[in-house]
Design an enzyme around this catalytic site. Structure first.
Site, PDB file in Angstrom:
ATOM      1  N   THR A 442       0.829  -1.277   0.103  1.00 27.19           N
ATOM      2  CA  THR A 442      -0.061   0.141   0.074  1.00 27.19           C
ATOM      3  C   THR A 442       0.975   1.176   0.077  1.00 27.19           C
ATOM      4  O   THR A 442       2.017   1.221   0.266  1.00 27.19           O
ATOM      5  CB  THR A 442      -0.862   0.156   1.214  1.00 27.19           C
ATOM      6  OG1 THR A 442      -0.223   0.329   2.372  1.00 27.19           O
ATOM      7  CG2 THR A 442      -1.615  -1.054   1.583  1.00 27.19           C
ATOM      8  N   CYS A 443       0.261   2.260  -0.334  1.00 27.32           N
ATOM      9  CA  CYS A 443       0.948   3.435   0.067  1.00 27.32           C
ATOM     10  C   CYS A 443       0.479   4.743   1.017  1.00 27.32           C
ATOM     11  O   CYS A 443       0.344   5.755   1.089  1.00 27.32           O
ATOM     12  CB  CYS A 443       0.839   4.407  -1.398  1.00 27.32           C
ATOM     13  SG  CYS A 443       1.731   3.557  -2.747  1.00 27.32           S
ATOM     14  N   SER A 444      -0.245   3.751   1.813  1.00 25.02           N
ATOM     15  CA  SER A 444      -0.805   4.472   3.128  1.00 25.02           C
ATOM     16  C   SER A 444       0.151   4.590   4.360  1.00 25.02           C
ATOM     17  O   SER A 444       1.207   3.928   4.699  1.00 25.02           O
ATOM     18  CB  SER A 444      -2.190   3.764   3.617  1.00 25.02           C
ATOM     19  OG  SER A 444      -2.587   4.305   4.751  1.00 25.02           O
TER      20      SER A 444
END
Length: 725
Positions: A442-444
């Site tokens: 993810t890019c969270s």
């Protein structure tokens, strides 16, 4: 397309300040940029009508909706007049940038409309309010100057109407903007934004460009050579950037990093037009390389979401085009499938299989039996992304990402909804019985979307009671600095948002090995041979040296001790008989001994001495006795040493001619008996007996070397002291 110009936005200010490094740099076409031309590269004076309308459509879908009792500006409910589906990336980028800018300043722009008194607009419907807000932002960004007309531009009636309306009230609008800046004590409009948004914009302006090499079309060495010809210099790291420079990524060997200041000129290189270099976010390259580290040569990969076709192509480039397949879920329409196949063909990716089903609805089938690794890139909040426009364009993410980024946070209910969907997809991936590993990325920046989801999936036992459970593996990517090591302490790979990278979270889940399954060395070699890793090595035939080692213990070593034992036993038997009273007879055991000791060599001798029957001495105490031990220790030891030193025949059946073996026994004193009395006389003649001859018997030696000087020859008659008797 727009005419470029300066802007009040912080990102444009930073870009303009960085352009000093571009001054007087040579390009492939030999043109030298002057300070004036490099500045005009970043200046604009309005957009095309189609860009305004497209940006208004984007803004209509992502603008912040306020509670009913606080709504002062109404936006309508339906979309604006539709436009053709533009596939030009630059057109889409400009539209998203304009919509995102209007979204960030939505409250300020609404305040200007209300404070200036031009809203509510009598001649313009609420359906066009989104277009009014978008064009108002651009008008104040141009300092309320008129837009230049483009001759070949197709004019749109709605855009022309809104522009005339705003320009007629530009004095009131400028005054309202000044009052707003004074109210917030801000030198410019961007200073009104929250601190988190301003930092995000600053990171976006400085973020380097990550480019991966399509090794199916060009080698890394050729890329270095081409970039050098275009005026680029390779440096060691990002900290050494200056002007036209680039460096290699430390995590992925096929990824290059460029400074953001060279973007406009970098993308014009033919390398990008030919799909030899691909611009993409670093997080996707990290995910793809994590999958590569888990693959065997003939394993298949399943990508759970279509997302960006760039990720699919990169995965294909890193795998074997003939033995592995890359399956992709979620390609709905036939038109999209045809478009993707055409793109993959241009990139020379031949092992991609497009699936129409969504990942949540797909089950393991016969064609997915070889899938060993699943790459899961679920939809996430994406708040770790500093440049959302590029991320949306390259990864085909939802434009709603702009709404969250414009506020600097995600609503709690939306975050919970995302986390539940991510857990569902990860649990579904764990149910593929043949799959051995899952890469979750993810890019969270929220733990609820990262480690919390992974830990819940591991604790749920979604793989089933009969399957081997999954475990969390350490990062398979290299950790290049202390911060990465500390962030990866819990077996997660993590990058925090910074001036050189977006956020990235990667978890690698692999099945625990079944202890009952043992893999033999033979199986490992067979797999390696099947994959072509043992080319030039013949496993069926052992090496000659190993073959000799195997033959030696089977042929030579067991026989030699047995032969020596037979020789020793028969020699000892002969000596025992020799010392007994009686006459020595031609014994078969002695002849067998001789034939076994030097079977081939003795047969090749040209002459031999016939055996003479000797008389065994009578038992007499006056005679000196012959010691058995002395005989064995002296003469027999020589025979044993010679026998051991005989070179053994080679295994290739070649025969070596051996020399005859000659054994010399100590002298024997034969007593003479007087038939008329008991007196005995010992002959002074010494006889030397030779172990040899044609029949393998004992005979007096004829060798002169073995006869003492002044002794009669063995062929003469033995003389007695009384020859007349």
């Amino acid at each position: 397309m727009p005419v470029l110009r300066s802007s009040l936005g912080p990102s444009n200010v930073n870009i303009a300040s960085d352009t000093s490094s571009l001054h007087e740099m040579n390009f492939s076409n030999g043109v030298v940029l002057s300070e004036k031309s490099s500045t005009s590269l970043f200046e604009k004076n309005g957009y095309q009508d189609s860009i305004y309308l497209n940006a208004a459509n984007i803004f209509q879908g992502i603008h912040n909706e306020k509670p009913q009792d606080k709504i002062l500006v109404k936006y309508g409910h339906g979309p604006l007049p539709s436009l053709p589906d533009f596939k030009d990336e630059q057109f889409q980028r400009l539209s998203y940038e304009l919509a995102f800018s209007a979204l960030k300043y939505q409250d300020v722009l609404e305040t200007i409309l209300l404070d200036s008194g031009i809203y509510p607009m009598q001649s313009i419907s609420d359906q066009l309010t989104s277009l009014v807000v978008v064009m108002l932002y651009d008008l104040q960004d141009r300092k309320f100057e008129a837009r230049d007309n483009i001759d070949d531009e197709e004019q749109i009636a709605e855009v022309q109407e809104v522009e005339r309306y705003l320009c007629s009230f530009k004095t009131k609008l400028a005054a309202a903007l000044a009052r707003c800046r004074i109210k917030h004590d801000a030198l410019s409009l961007e200073h009104i934004l929250p601190e988190t948004i301003r930092k995000q914009e600053q990171r976006a302006s400085m973020l380097p460009l990550y480019v991966w090499v399509n090794s199916l079309k060009i080698s890394l060495e050729d890329v270095h050579s081409t970039l050098h010809q275009e005026g680029f210099t390779r440096v060691e790291s990002v900290s050494s950037f200056g002007g036209y420079s680039y460096c290699l990524d430390k995590h992925c060997e096929d990824v290059l990093i460029f400074p953001s200041t060279v973007k406009e000129n970098l993308l014009t290189l033919q390398l990008f037009a030919d799909y030899k270099l691909i611009l993409q976010d670093q997080s996707r390259s990290l995910a793809v390389h994590s999958v590569k580290a888990l693959l065997n040569m003939d394993d298949d990969i399943l990508i759970a979401h279509m997302g960006s076709w760039l990720t699919v192509a990169h995965m294909s480039v890193l795998t074997n085009q003939t033995t592995s397949k890359v399956f992709v879920c979620g390609v709905k329409s036939l038109a999209k499938e045809a478009e993707l196949k055409d793109l993959f063909a241009q990139m020379e990716c031949k092992n991609i299989v497009l699936l129409h089903e969504d990942f949540a609805n797909i089950e393991p089938t016969d064609k997915l039996q070889k899938v060993k690794v699943i790459l899961l890139l679920p939809r996430c909040s994406g708040l770790g992304v500093s440049n959302p426009i590029e991320f949306i364009l390259k990864e085909h993410e939802d434009a709603e990402l702009l709404r969250d980024l414009s506020q600097g946070s995600v609503a709690e209910d939306k975050l919970n909804s995302l986390a539940q969907q991510q857990l569902k997809e990860l649990s579904h991936a764990m149910q593929f019985s043949k799959v051995q590993a899952i890469v979750y990325c993810t890019c969270s920046v929220y733990p609820e979307e990262n480690e919390v989801v992974v830990n819940k999936a591991l604790a749920s036992g979604a793989e089933g009671p009969k399957a081997q459970p999954y475990k969390l593996c350490p990062p398979v990517l290299p950790l290049c600095c202390k911060s990465e090591i500390s962030l990866s302490a819990a077996n997660f790979f993590r990058l925090e948002p910074s001036d050189i990278s977006n956020s990235c979270f990667i978890a690698v889940l692999s099945r625990e090995r079944d202890p009952s399954e043992t893999v033999s060395v033979k199986d490992v070699l067979a797999r390696a041979a099947a994959k072509g890793l043992l080319e030039g090595i013949d496993l069926a035939k052992p090496a000659k040296r190993e073959e000799k080692k195997k033959k030696k213990p089977k042929v030579t070593q067991p026989k030699t001790p047995t032969k020596e034992a037979v020789i020793k036993s028969k020699i000892q038997e002969f000596l025992d008989r020799e010392m007994k009273p009686g006459m020595i007879e031609s014994d078969t055991s002695v002849s067998n001994l001789a034939s076994s000791a030097s079977q081939k060599s003795v047969n090749q001798t040209n002459s031999s001495v016939p055996l003479k029957k000797t008389v065994q001495p009578l038992s007499n105490l006056s005679l000196p006795m012959m010691s058995k031990n002395s005989l064995t220790a002296t003469s027999m030891q020589k025979m044993f040493e010679k026998h051991r030193n005989i070179r053994k025949p080679k295994l290739d059946d070649s025969v070596m001619v051996l020399k005859p073996v000659e054994i010399v026994l100590p002298p024997v004193m034969v007593p003479y008996f007087n038939p008329q009395g008991n007196r005995s006389h010992i002959s002074t003649n010494h006889y030397y007996y030779n172990w040899g001859g044609t029949h393998g018997t004992l005979s007096p030696s004829t060798s002169k070397k073995l006869i003492k000087t002044k002794e009669p020859s063995l062929s003469s008659t033995v003389k007695h002291s009384r020859p007349w008797l």
